[in-house]
Design a protein around this motif. Sequence first.
Motif, PDB file in Angstrom:
ATOM      1  N   ASN A  23       0.841  -1.195   0.000  1.00  0.00           N
ATOM      2  CA  ASN A  23       0.000   0.000   0.000  1.00  0.00           C
ATOM      3  C   ASN A  23       0.872   1.238   0.000  1.00  0.00           C
ATOM      4  N   ILE A  24       0.499   2.175  -0.843  1.00  0.00           N
ATOM      5  CA  ILE A  24       1.235   3.422  -0.965  1.00  0.00           C
ATOM      6  C   ILE A  24       0.292   4.549  -0.593  1.00  0.00           C
ATOM      7  N   ASP A  25       0.752   5.447   0.242  1.00  0.00           N
ATOM      8  CA  ASP A  25      -0.013   6.643   0.548  1.00  0.00           C
ATOM      9  C   ASP A  25       0.241   7.627  -0.598  1.00  0.00           C
ATOM     10  N   VAL A  26      -0.572   7.518  -1.636  1.00  0.00           N
ATOM     11  CA  VAL A  26      -0.346   8.263  -2.872  1.00  0.00           C
ATOM     12  C   VAL A  26      -0.340   9.767  -2.624  1.00  0.00           C
ATOM     13  N   ASP A  27      -1.256  10.259  -1.820  1.00  0.00           N
ATOM     14  CA  ASP A  27      -1.295  11.703  -1.550  1.00  0.00           C
ATOM     15  C   ASP A  27      -0.013  12.185  -0.880  1.00  0.00           C
ATOM     16  N   SER A  28       0.484  11.410   0.069  1.00  0.00           N
ATOM     17  CA  SER A  28       1.721  11.759   0.742  1.00  0.00           C
ATOM     18  C   SER A  28       2.899  11.728  -0.231  1.00  0.00           C
ATOM     19  N   GLU A  29       2.938  10.718  -1.098  1.00  0.00           N
ATOM     20  CA  GLU A  29       4.021  10.614  -2.085  1.00  0.00           C
ATOM     21  C   GLU A  29       3.960  11.772  -3.084  1.00  0.00           C
ATOM     22  N   LYS A  30       2.756  12.146  -3.503  1.00  0.00           N
ATOM     23  CA  LYS A  30       2.617  13.267  -4.431  1.00  0.00           C
ATOM     24  C   LYS A  30       3.121  14.566  -3.802  1.00  0.00           C
ATOM     25  N   LYS A  31       2.802  14.785  -2.534  1.00  0.00           N
ATOM     26  CA  LYS A  31       3.291  15.982  -1.844  1.00  0.00           C
ATOM     27  C   LYS A  31       4.819  15.984  -1.777  1.00  0.00           C
ATOM     28  N   ALA A  32       5.403  14.830  -1.511  1.00  0.00           N
ATOM     29  CA  ALA A  32       6.868  14.727  -1.444  1.00  0.00           C
ATOM     30  C   ALA A  32       7.493  14.985  -2.817  1.00  0.00           C
ATOM     31  N   ILE A  33       6.859  14.485  -3.865  1.00  0.00           N
ATOM     32  CA  ILE A  33       7.350  14.689  -5.233  1.00  0.00           C
ATOM     33  C   ILE A  33       7.282  16.164  -5.606  1.00  0.00           C
ATOM     34  N   ILE A  34       6.163  16.810  -5.311  1.00  0.00           N
ATOM     35  CA  ILE A  34       6.028  18.243  -5.589  1.00  0.00           C
ATOM     36  C   ILE A  34       7.086  19.030  -4.829  1.00  0.00           C
ATOM     37  N   TYR A 110       4.301   4.785  -8.924  1.00  0.00           N
ATOM     38  CA  TYR A 110       4.423   3.340  -9.085  1.00  0.00           C
ATOM     39  C   TYR A 110       5.422   2.806  -8.062  1.00  0.00           C
ATOM     40  N   GLY A 111       5.071   2.780  -6.820  1.00  0.00           N
ATOM     41  CA  GLY A 111       5.997   2.259  -5.816  1.00  0.00           C
ATOM     42  C   GLY A 111       7.221   3.139  -5.672  1.00  0.00           C
ATOM     43  N   LYS A 112       8.334   2.713  -6.248  1.00  0.00           N
ATOM     44  CA  LYS A 112       9.593   3.444  -6.122  1.00  0.00           C
ATOM     45  C   LYS A 112       9.920   4.268  -7.366  1.00  0.00           C
ATOM     46  N   SER A 113       8.930   4.472  -8.211  1.00  0.00           N
ATOM     47  CA  SER A 113       9.121   5.364  -9.360  1.00  0.00           C
ATOM     48  C   SER A 113       7.835   6.158  -9.575  1.00  0.00           C
ATOM     49  N   ALA A 114       7.990   7.294 -10.260  1.00  0.00           N
ATOM     50  CA  ALA A 114       6.835   8.160 -10.494  1.00  0.00           C
ATOM     51  C   ALA A 114       7.143   9.090 -11.663  1.00  0.00           C
ATOM     52  N   TRP A 115       6.080   9.634 -12.243  1.00  0.00           N
ATOM     53  CA  TRP A 115       6.258  10.703 -13.223  1.00  0.00           C
ATOM     54  C   TRP A 115       5.321  11.840 -12.867  1.00  0.00           C
ATOM     55  N   ALA A 116       5.720  13.032 -13.298  1.00  0.00           N
ATOM     56  CA  ALA A 116       4.915  14.228 -13.053  1.00  0.00           C
ATOM     57  C   ALA A 116       4.955  15.101 -14.294  1.00  0.00           C
ATOM     58  N   ILE A 117       3.808  15.659 -14.637  1.00  0.00           N
ATOM     59  CA  ILE A 117       3.691  16.642 -15.710  1.00  0.00           C
ATOM     60  C   ILE A 117       2.974  17.836 -15.109  1.00  0.00           C
ATOM     61  N   TYR A 118       3.468  19.040 -15.415  1.00  0.00           N
ATOM     62  CA  TYR A 118       2.841  20.231 -14.848  1.00  0.00           C
ATOM     63  C   TYR A 118       3.233  21.454 -15.668  1.00  0.00           C
ATOM     64  N   ASP A 119       2.501  22.527 -15.449  1.00  0.00           N
ATOM     65  CA  ASP A 119       2.779  23.804 -16.106  1.00  0.00           C
ATOM     66  C   ASP A 119       3.486  24.715 -15.113  1.00  0.00           C
ATOM     67  N   GLU A 120       4.506  25.385 -15.607  1.00  0.00           N
ATOM     68  CA  GLU A 120       5.238  26.355 -14.795  1.00  0.00           C
ATOM     69  C   GLU A 120       5.037  27.735 -15.417  1.00  0.00           C
ATOM     70  N   TYR A 121       4.564  28.656 -14.611  1.00  0.00           N
ATOM     71  CA  TYR A 121       4.387  30.036 -15.050  1.00  0.00           C
ATOM     72  C   TYR A 121       5.462  30.877 -14.377  1.00  0.00           C
ATOM     73  N   VAL A 122       6.168  31.668 -15.157  1.00  0.00           N
ATOM     74  CA  VAL A 122       7.250  32.488 -14.624  1.00  0.00           C
ATOM     75  C   VAL A 122       6.851  33.954 -14.757  1.00  0.00           C
ATOM     76  N   TYR A 123       7.039  34.699 -13.662  1.00  0.00           N
ATOM     77  CA  TYR A 123       6.681  36.112 -13.597  1.00  0.00           C
ATOM     78  C   TYR A 123       7.913  36.923 -13.177  1.00  0.00           C
ATOM     79  N   SER A 124       7.978  38.146 -13.638  1.00  0.00           N
ATOM     80  CA  SER A 124       9.060  39.046 -13.203  1.00  0.00           C
ATOM     81  C   SER A 124       8.852  39.381 -11.740  1.00  0.00           C
ATOM     82  N   SER A 125       9.842  40.004 -11.137  1.00  0.00           N
ATOM     83  CA  SER A 125       9.726  40.402  -9.732  1.00  0.00           C
ATOM     84  C   SER A 125       8.584  41.394  -9.522  1.00  0.00           C
TER      85      SER A 125
END
Length: 162
Positions: A23-34, A110-125
């Motif tokens: 059993n994997i605590d998917v939510d916890s793993e996702k937070k760690a990955i982020i 997937y246990g000891k492996s994972a993938w993530a796809i996301y959008d990154e928005y970059v803003y000036s100071s």
Amino acid sequence: MIKIYKHTLLFPIIIATLMSCNNIDVDSEKKAIISVIENETTSFFNRDFEQQAKTFLHDESLTVLVAKKNWYGYVEGWSQLSANNKKYFEESSNPLTDKFENKNYKIKVYGKSAWAIYDEYVYSSKGNFLKKVINVRFLEKVDGEWKIVYLSHVNTTSFEND
């Protein structure tokens, strides 16, 4: 009959125990990955090589592929990436004042492996939009910690502005 009964009861207990180990605590793993992903980006913006190095897998399977309209970069292995980043951080030592915001995470664990796809928005100071980047990360869990083994991003803004 009693021996069969004892084994019959023992078998489901063994199976349930084995299944609970997977059993994997998917939510916890996702937070760690982020957290690893955002730490890698923050340390890049801050030009902090030591902190950034903690986010990558230190072997030669590590791969980085980045692209924008008129340029791309491809790096194989930790030794090449670390040499490139050390040199880049020395030549461009001032931390970036730009800010980033990651959105729309899609993560599969997937246990000891994972993938993530996301959008990154970059803003000036000052808060002005600069670019949108689509990111892909593959990660492996090593000694209880997530490490980036594949990093890819495409600066979509450079294509959209064409």
